[in-house]
Design a protein around this motif. Structure first.
Motif, PDB file in Angstrom:
ATOM      1  N   PRO A  18     -76.690  26.764  63.370  1.00 34.04           N
ATOM      2  CA  PRO A  18     -77.472  25.746  62.662  1.00 34.04           C
ATOM      3  C   PRO A  18     -77.063  25.674  61.192  1.00 34.04           C
ATOM      4  O   PRO A  18     -76.628  26.672  60.597  1.00 34.04           O
ATOM      5  CB  PRO A  18     -78.912  26.230  62.815  1.00 34.04           C
ATOM      6  N   ALA A  19     -77.223  24.482  60.620  1.00 33.52           N
ATOM      7  CA  ALA A  19     -76.745  24.293  59.251  1.00 33.52           C
ATOM      8  C   ALA A  19     -77.564  23.233  58.545  1.00 33.52           C
ATOM      9  O   ALA A  19     -78.204  22.376  59.170  1.00 33.52           O
ATOM     10  CB  ALA A  19     -75.276  23.877  59.273  1.00 33.52           C
ATOM     11  N   SER A  20     -77.531  23.290  57.215  1.00 33.59           N
ATOM     12  CA  SER A  20     -78.073  22.229  56.376  1.00 33.59           C
ATOM     13  C   SER A  20     -76.935  21.273  56.053  1.00 33.59           C
ATOM     14  O   SER A  20     -75.814  21.705  55.773  1.00 33.59           O
ATOM     15  CB  SER A  20     -78.646  22.818  55.082  1.00 33.59           C
ATOM     16  N   LEU A  21     -77.238  19.972  56.086  1.00 33.75           N
ATOM     17  CA  LEU A  21     -76.193  18.977  55.879  1.00 33.75           C
ATOM     18  C   LEU A  21     -76.617  17.980  54.807  1.00 33.75           C
ATOM     19  O   LEU A  21     -77.797  17.631  54.692  1.00 33.75           O
ATOM     20  CB  LEU A  21     -75.878  18.208  57.165  1.00 33.75           C
ATOM     21  N   GLY A  22     -75.658  17.529  54.045  1.00 29.44           N
ATOM     22  CA  GLY A  22     -75.869  16.478  53.065  1.00 29.44           C
ATOM     23  C   GLY A  22     -74.660  15.568  53.041  1.00 29.44           C
ATOM     24  O   GLY A  22     -73.544  15.996  53.338  1.00 29.44           O
ATOM     25  N   LYS A  58     -82.063  21.753  53.238  1.00 26.22           N
ATOM     26  CA  LYS A  58     -82.360  23.166  53.445  1.00 26.22           C
ATOM     27  C   LYS A  58     -83.827  23.475  53.120  1.00 26.22           C
ATOM     28  O   LYS A  58     -84.472  24.296  53.787  1.00 26.22           O
ATOM     29  CB  LYS A  58     -81.431  24.024  52.584  1.00 26.22           C
ATOM     30  N   THR A  59     -84.372  22.825  52.091  1.00 22.54           N
ATOM     31  CA  THR A  59     -85.755  23.109  51.678  1.00 22.54           C
ATOM     32  C   THR A  59     -86.785  22.471  52.603  1.00 22.54           C
ATOM     33  O   THR A  59     -87.959  22.849  52.567  1.00 22.54           O
ATOM     34  CB  THR A  59     -85.990  22.609  50.246  1.00 22.54           C
ATOM     35  N   THR A  60     -86.399  21.518  53.412  1.00 22.84           N
ATOM     36  CA  THR A  60     -87.359  20.827  54.275  1.00 22.84           C
ATOM     37  C   THR A  60     -87.295  21.291  55.722  1.00 22.84           C
ATOM     38  O   THR A  60     -88.010  20.750  56.564  1.00 22.84           O
ATOM     39  CB  THR A  60     -87.106  19.310  54.229  1.00 22.84           C
ATOM     40  N   ARG A  61     -86.429  22.255  56.023  1.00 22.71           N
ATOM     41  CA  ARG A  61     -86.322  22.734  57.394  1.00 22.71           C
ATOM     42  C   ARG A  61     -86.292  24.251  57.396  1.00 22.71           C
ATOM     43  O   ARG A  61     -86.022  24.889  56.373  1.00 22.71           O
ATOM     44  CB  ARG A  61     -85.068  22.181  58.096  1.00 22.71           C
ATOM     45  N   THR A  62     -86.568  24.804  58.533  1.00 21.39           N
ATOM     46  CA  THR A  62     -86.600  26.262  58.671  1.00 21.39           C
ATOM     47  C   THR A  62     -85.227  26.763  59.091  1.00 21.39           C
ATOM     48  O   THR A  62     -84.677  26.347  60.118  1.00 21.39           O
ATOM     49  CB  THR A  62     -87.639  26.682  59.726  1.00 21.39           C
ATOM     50  N   ASP A  63     -84.665  27.647  58.270  1.00 20.22           N
ATOM     51  CA  ASP A  63     -83.356  28.220  58.608  1.00 20.22           C
ATOM     52  C   ASP A  63     -83.448  29.049  59.884  1.00 20.22           C
ATOM     53  O   ASP A  63     -84.429  29.753  60.111  1.00 20.22           O
ATOM     54  CB  ASP A  63     -82.862  29.123  57.473  1.00 20.22           C
ATOM     55  N   ARG A  64     -82.428  28.935  60.695  1.00 13.22           N
ATOM     56  CA  ARG A  64     -82.376  29.723  61.918  1.00 13.22           C
ATOM     57  C   ARG A  64     -81.056  30.490  61.970  1.00 13.22           C
ATOM     58  O   ARG A  64     -80.013  29.972  61.613  1.00 13.22           O
ATOM     59  CB  ARG A  64     -82.488  28.832  63.161  1.00 13.22           C
ATOM     60  N   VAL A  65     -81.136  31.709  62.467  1.00 12.17           N
ATOM     61  CA  VAL A  65     -79.940  32.519  62.649  1.00 12.17           C
ATOM     62  C   VAL A  65     -79.298  32.141  63.982  1.00 12.17           C
ATOM     63  O   VAL A  65     -80.008  31.919  64.972  1.00 12.17           O
ATOM     64  CB  VAL A  65     -80.294  34.018  62.647  1.00 12.17           C
ATOM     65  N   PRO A  66     -77.952  32.026  64.030  1.00 12.43           N
ATOM     66  CA  PRO A  66     -77.317  31.756  65.318  1.00 12.43           C
ATOM     67  C   PRO A  66     -77.739  32.790  66.362  1.00 12.43           C
ATOM     68  O   PRO A  66     -77.858  33.980  66.077  1.00 12.43           O
ATOM     69  CB  PRO A  66     -75.822  31.870  65.002  1.00 12.43           C
ATOM     70  N   ALA A  67     -77.957  32.298  67.568  1.00 15.83           N
ATOM     71  CA  ALA A  67     -78.376  33.187  68.651  1.00 15.83           C
ATOM     72  C   ALA A  67     -77.261  34.173  68.987  1.00 15.83           C
ATOM     73  O   ALA A  67     -76.076  33.893  68.797  1.00 15.83           O
ATOM     74  CB  ALA A  67     -78.736  32.366  69.882  1.00 15.83           C
TER      75      ALA A  67
END
Length: 680
Positions: free
Chosen positions: A296-300, A326-335
């Motif tokens: 998962p990643a933050s994109l702009g 990034k500030t509006t979503r919950t970061d997730r670690v790759p499974a």
């Protein structure tokens, strides 16, 4: 048009073409200049006024194309105009050679020498046309001019044809090598996507075109979520595999025409040509969905020219949107399953590499081909045209041995290039070739005989393929031997010897200049391919190449890994510009504080590596950690050469395991400081 345009090209394509036209015009002036010197030295020869008029016309054509270079560069007929200039040179050379007595006259080497010149300066198709035109002109002079010694025209035609072909092969190999080096310098060795340098070049070109034409382009920046935890949990090797898998995922989710690059650490970029702000959100969402299933990643994103008109504005807007995402979503670690899949798929195609051994092998093989080609011409001459010579059999046998020797050198070029004794072997090779080149003309009656050209034919290729410090003594020795034979063997007209040597000398000088320029570009591209664009340190490829030989010496030394603590937080809170500035400072600090003989590199992201000479590796590692503590905390792993492994892979694995063992202990005891803040 030369086959080898400089990498330092002028600013526009028209400027580049004009420079090529002017360069061709300057080279076209060489032939009339050489003929003019000959005419000035022999003013009482026949047909001198007509010959002066011909070279004046040749010079006028060259001067006219030089003055008209800007117009020619913009014209659709530029290739035809340049072809007319080449044809004028060929016809002029043929005319003055005919007026001077034919192909065995002092000017008889003009056309064969021109073919060699064209072989190193022209692309293959244009060379083929020029070479055929020169051959027709040469044989016309051979038929219409005064009789030449038996086999003279055949030997010159075959000999110059063989050498020209080898020069053409060499030029093509150098061009291909430079293209590969250029690719290597712009490709991230880990992910096989564009590196920062390659991506930035494409981005600047795309923005420039978008602002000029209005054709939109969109930049997407991608920042992986909690990537640091992958390294901390599974180690750097697993993190590397996830980065490679991310690059593949992005490329698969985009069009074939879109570009993906790794900009540093866990930050990727995508460049979408023909995509504006209306279409970009849907593509960003498609990319987000593809990454959600793995990393998962933050994109702009940002689009040019609608939202920004410069590279800086485009980057800033895309970076701001990525941070907002990034500030509006919950970061997730790759499974864990994705990490395992990435590790299984890690074995991809080998990265493109260009080694010194490969270049050496090509040079050795070319010398073998030259020996075989020249000797083959000697065999043809002995079999078909040397009936008048009492040494016919000896000439044939010597040349046959030369053919066998040349074939053997080509066949063994791979082994020779890897041999520790390659230099003395090639020195012996040069002596044998030189001896063969002298023996045959001596047996055949001197340098004015048909086989005399065998002493001059190797000169251009030697200058093209060997470093100047190696080539210069060989060329001087060859020239001196040629003049000595001209004075002592047979009855050679001094003008014949001087003009033939001067003609081949000019071609050789052009080859030397071409070879030197190509070598400089190769060195520059090699440096770029091994240098981290942000910090100026060695990248992973360059570091491994640099330390390989030192590790094999067995001298006491060790490998130290540095991993900056809290660097991801700095990027997320202060922006990537602040992170880049810190990385540059770390690089400067490690380089300045390391002991003499240290080798420092950046492996990627916030991971640095140093090869430390001496037995006190651990003490030096702690001193470097203390130096970095002025601005950032760092985890450190140390591997000692010999005790912990002998090669880079083994030492890296040991140091990496130690680094993460330390990081785990520190994580359990306290939270790491934010990079860039510690000590300030």
């Amino acid at each position: 048009m030369p086959a080898d345009a400089s990498t330092d090209a002028p600013r526009t394509r028209a400027d580049a073409r004009a420079a090529i036209v002017r360069s061709s015009s300057r080279r076209a002036m060489i032939t009339p200049a050489v003929i003019g010197l000959y005419l000035a030295a022999t003013p009482h020869g026949t047909h001198r006024p007509a010959m002066v008029g011909i070279i004046a016309a040749m010079a006028a054509v060259a001067a006219a194309t030089w003055r008209a270079a800007p117009w020619i560069a913009r014209s659709r007929a530029r290739v035809a105009v340049q072809a007319v200039g080449v044809l004028a040179n060929i016809l002029g050379g043929a005319a003055v050679t005919l007026l001077d007595g034919g192909i065995a006259s002092p000017l008889g080497a003009l056309l064969p020498g021109s073919v060699l010149f064209y072989a190193i300066m022209m692309p293959p198709r244009m060379f083929a046309v020029a070479a055929v035109s020169a051959a027709i002109a040469y044989w016309t002079v051979a038929v219409l001019g005064e009789p030449a010694p038996p086999g003279y025209a055949v030997v010159y035609t075959l000999g110059m044809g063989g050498v020209s072909y080898i020069c053409l092969r060499h030029a093509a190999a150098v061009t291909a090598l430079r293209r590969r080096l250029s690719e290597v310098s712009r490709i991230d060795p880990l992910t096989r996507s564009l590196n920062r340098r390659g991506f930035d070049e494409r981005l600047e070109n795309a923005v420039d075109q978008a602002t000029r034409t209005g054709e939109p382009v969109t930049l997407i920046l991608t920042d992986l979520d909690k990537f640091k935890l992958i390294n901390d949990t599974w180690g750097h090797k697993a993190g590397d595999d996830v980065l490679a898998a991310t690059a593949r995922t992005m490329q698969d989710a985009l069009r074939d025409t879109d570009l993906v690059g790794r900009l540093g650490g866990d930050e990727f970029g995508a460049l979408l040509t023909g995509t504006g702000p209306d279409d970009a959100p849907a593509i960003v969402q498609r990319l987000r969905t593809a990454l959600e299933n793995g990393a998962p990643a933050s994109l702009g994103y940002a689009s040019c020219p609608a939202e920004a008109t410069t590279v800086e504005e485009l980057r800033r807007l895309a970076d701001n949107r990525a941070y907002a995402d990034k500030t509006t979503r919950t970061d997730r670690v790759p499974a864990e399953g994705h990490v395992e899949r990435a590790r299984e798929q890690a074995a991809g195609p080998a990265a493109t590499r260009v080694t010194r051994t490969e270049r050496r092998r090509r040079s050795i093989a070319d010398m073998g081909r030259l020996c075989a080609a020249d000797s083959s011409v000697g065999v043809v001459y002995a079999a078909g045209f040397a009936a008048h010579s009492p040494h016919r059999v000896t000439i044939g046998l010597a040349c046959a041995l030369g053919v066998l020797y040349g074939v053997a050198v080509v066949a063994l070029s791979g082994w020779l290039s890897r041999s520790a004794y390659v230099r003395p072997i090639m020195a012996l090779n040069a002596v044998l070739l030189f001896a063969l080149a002298i023996v045959v003309p001596v047996l055949d009656g001197g340098v004015a005989s048909a086989t005399g050209v065998g002493m001059l034919a190797p000169m251009p290729l030697i200058a093209l393929g060997a470093p100047l410090r190696v080539a210069a003594p060989m060329l001087v020795l060859d020239a001196v031997a040629y003049l000595v034979l001209a004075a002592t063997v047979g009855h050679t007209d001094p003008a014949y010897a001087i003009m033939h040597l001067a003609g081949f000398g000019l071609v050789t000088a052009a080859c030397a200049a071409q070879g030197s320029a190509s070598a400089q570009r190769r060195r520059r591209l090699t440096d770029l391919s091994q240098t981290d664009a942000l910090t100026g340190l060695l990248n992973r490829r360059g570091f491994e190449d640099r330390i390989g030989g030192r590790l094999r010496t067995g001298d006491p030394m060790g490998l130290v890994l540095f991993d900056l603590d809290g660097f991801k937080t700095l990027n997320d809170t202060a922006g990537h510009a602040a992170g880049d500035e810190l990385l540059h400072w770390v690089a400067t600090t490690l380089t300045a504080q390391g002991p003499p003989g240290s080798v420092v590199g950046r492996l990627g992201g916030d991971e640095f590596v140093a090869l430390i000479p001496g037995a006190e590796v651990r003490a030096v590692a702690e001193r470097l950690r203390a130096a970095l503590a002025a601005r950032t905390a760092a985890s450190v792993g140390v591997a000692v050469g010999g005790a912990d492994g002998g090669g880079f892979a083994a030492l890296y694995a040991h140091a990496d395991a130690q680094l993460y063992a330390e990081k785990a202990v520190r994580r359990r005891s306290s939270a790491p400081a934010v990079a860039g803040v510690t000590g300030t």
